[in-house]
Design a protein around this motif. Structure first.
Motif, PDB file in Angstrom:
ATOM      1  N   SER A 186     -50.191 -48.296  14.071  1.00 44.84           N
ATOM      2  CA  SER A 186     -49.243 -47.343  14.652  1.00 44.84           C
ATOM      3  C   SER A 186     -48.507 -46.604  13.541  1.00 44.84           C
ATOM      4  CB  SER A 186     -48.246 -48.065  15.564  1.00 44.84           C
ATOM      5  OG  SER A 186     -47.452 -48.969  14.811  1.00 44.84           O
ATOM      6  N   ARG A 187     -47.803 -45.531  13.912  1.00 43.06           N
ATOM      7  CA  ARG A 187     -46.968 -44.781  12.971  1.00 43.06           C
ATOM      8  C   ARG A 187     -45.690 -44.360  13.673  1.00 43.06           C
ATOM      9  NH1 ARG A 187     -48.688 -38.892  13.093  1.00 43.06           N
ATOM     10  NH2 ARG A 187     -50.222 -38.736  14.774  1.00 43.06           N
ATOM     11  N   THR A 188     -44.662 -44.198  12.934  1.00 42.39           N
ATOM     12  CA  THR A 188     -43.361 -43.840  13.493  1.00 42.39           C
ATOM     13  C   THR A 188     -43.183 -42.334  13.483  1.00 42.39           C
ATOM     14  OG1 THR A 188     -42.321 -44.051  11.331  1.00 42.39           O
ATOM     15  CG2 THR A 188     -42.353 -46.015  12.738  1.00 42.39           C
ATOM     16  N   GLN A 210     -48.513 -41.915  18.502  1.00 43.37           N
ATOM     17  CA  GLN A 210     -48.095 -42.842  17.455  1.00 43.37           C
ATOM     18  C   GLN A 210     -49.212 -43.804  17.061  1.00 43.37           C
ATOM     19  OE1 GLN A 210     -45.278 -44.733  20.558  1.00 43.37           O
ATOM     20  NE2 GLN A 210     -45.386 -46.258  18.921  1.00 43.37           N
ATOM     21  N   HIS A 213     -54.430 -41.506  14.234  1.00 43.66           N
ATOM     22  CA  HIS A 213     -54.260 -41.323  12.794  1.00 43.66           C
ATOM     23  C   HIS A 213     -55.306 -40.392  12.221  1.00 43.66           C
ATOM     24  CE1 HIS A 213     -51.575 -44.884  12.802  1.00 43.66           C
ATOM     25  NE2 HIS A 213     -52.436 -45.341  13.704  1.00 43.66           N
ATOM     26  N   GLU A 237     -46.509 -51.941  10.790  1.00 45.59           N
ATOM     27  CA  GLU A 237     -47.294 -50.821  11.310  1.00 45.59           C
ATOM     28  C   GLU A 237     -48.355 -51.271  12.331  1.00 45.59           C
ATOM     29  OE1 GLU A 237     -49.416 -52.114   7.492  1.00 45.59           O
ATOM     30  OE2 GLU A 237     -47.379 -52.039   8.337  1.00 45.59           O
TER      31      GLU A 237
END
Length: 250
Positions: A186-188, A210, A213, A237
């Motif tokens: 995941s990413r913020t 989120q 990628h 993450e």
């Protein structure tokens, strides 16, 4: 896809089950022969041994033609009925022998030697070769003909689905057979309700942004998996709460 260690444990458990059940039946049959009402050892020992030896052989090595299996089972019942009291010994020996024969057959099967790594089903022994093959597969993702990468090491599994340059969903699991152990990269900084269409062959998934990628973070995650595939403590993450639901394939 079942793992090699899991399959080996299952086989050993089956051998143990068949052996124990066969021993219980044999002990019970012998006890009935020795202590049963109207039983005569001289009359019963022959059918018991015949049923035991015959069924061990048949269930271990099999019969050359399938139709002989039906004839064999039918004759087993007929002989048991015709023999009367000794027929119980015949049936007990046959049932016990069938368990021993199956256990023998399972024990005689040599397990297939698996490669240390597998990339999209291709067995690879060397880590350097596995890394190159996995990277090449990752760089070829197009969401159509090449829609996923699966890297395996024992029970550990790493998956990437989607297409380049920026529609990749990445999962990993130290125990691939455990549906509750999956984690998704995941990413913020992304809105929780914003979704991205991620293609994977005939399927299309609408994935929260989120968890979608570009190549850089996914390639870094792949390298980390190749270095430590069994890692259970992952960084922040990696999200485990929704990971299994976001897998686009099984």
């Amino acid at each position: 896809m079942k793992r090699n260690a899991t399959a080996g444990n299952k086989t050993r458990n089956e051998i143990w089950y068949y052996s124990v059940f066969g021993a219980v039946v044999l002990i019970g049959t012998v006890a009935l022969m020795l202590f049963g009402v109207n039983s005569r050892v001289s009359d019963d020992i022959g059918p018991l041994l015949a049923g035991l030896v015959l069924s061990i052989y048949v269930f271990r090595f099999g019969l050359p033609w399938r139709w002989l299996n039906f004839l064999f089972l039918a004759s087993f019942l007929v002989v048991g009925l015709l023999l009367g009291q000794p027929g119980l010994m015949w049936m007990g020996g046959f049932l016990a022998g069938s368990q021993f024969g199956v256990a023998w057959r399972l024990a005689a099967v040599k397990p297939k030697v698996r490669s240390a790594w597998a990339v999209n089903g291709q067995g690879i022994d060397a880590l350097t070769e596995a890394r190159k093959t996995a990277r090449d597969a990752l760089h070829s993702l197009d969401g159509n003909k090449h829609e996923r990468v699966v890297v395996e090491h024992g029970s550990a599994r790493f998956e990437v689905a989607g297409s380049l340059p920026s529609k990749l969903v990445c999962h990993r699991n130290p125990e691939g057979d455990n549906d509750f152990s999956w984690a998704v990269l995941s990413r913020t900084g992304q809105a929780a309700d914003e979704s991205v269409e991620v293609p994977m062959g005939p399927m299309k998934g609408f994935i929260p942004s989120q968890f979608v990628h570009d190549l850089g973070p996914v390639e870094a995650a792949l390298n980390d998996f190749l270095e430590n595939p069994k890692a259970e403590s992952l960084g922040p993450e990696w999200n485990t709460e929704i990971a299994f639901d976001l897998r686009l394939h099984v």
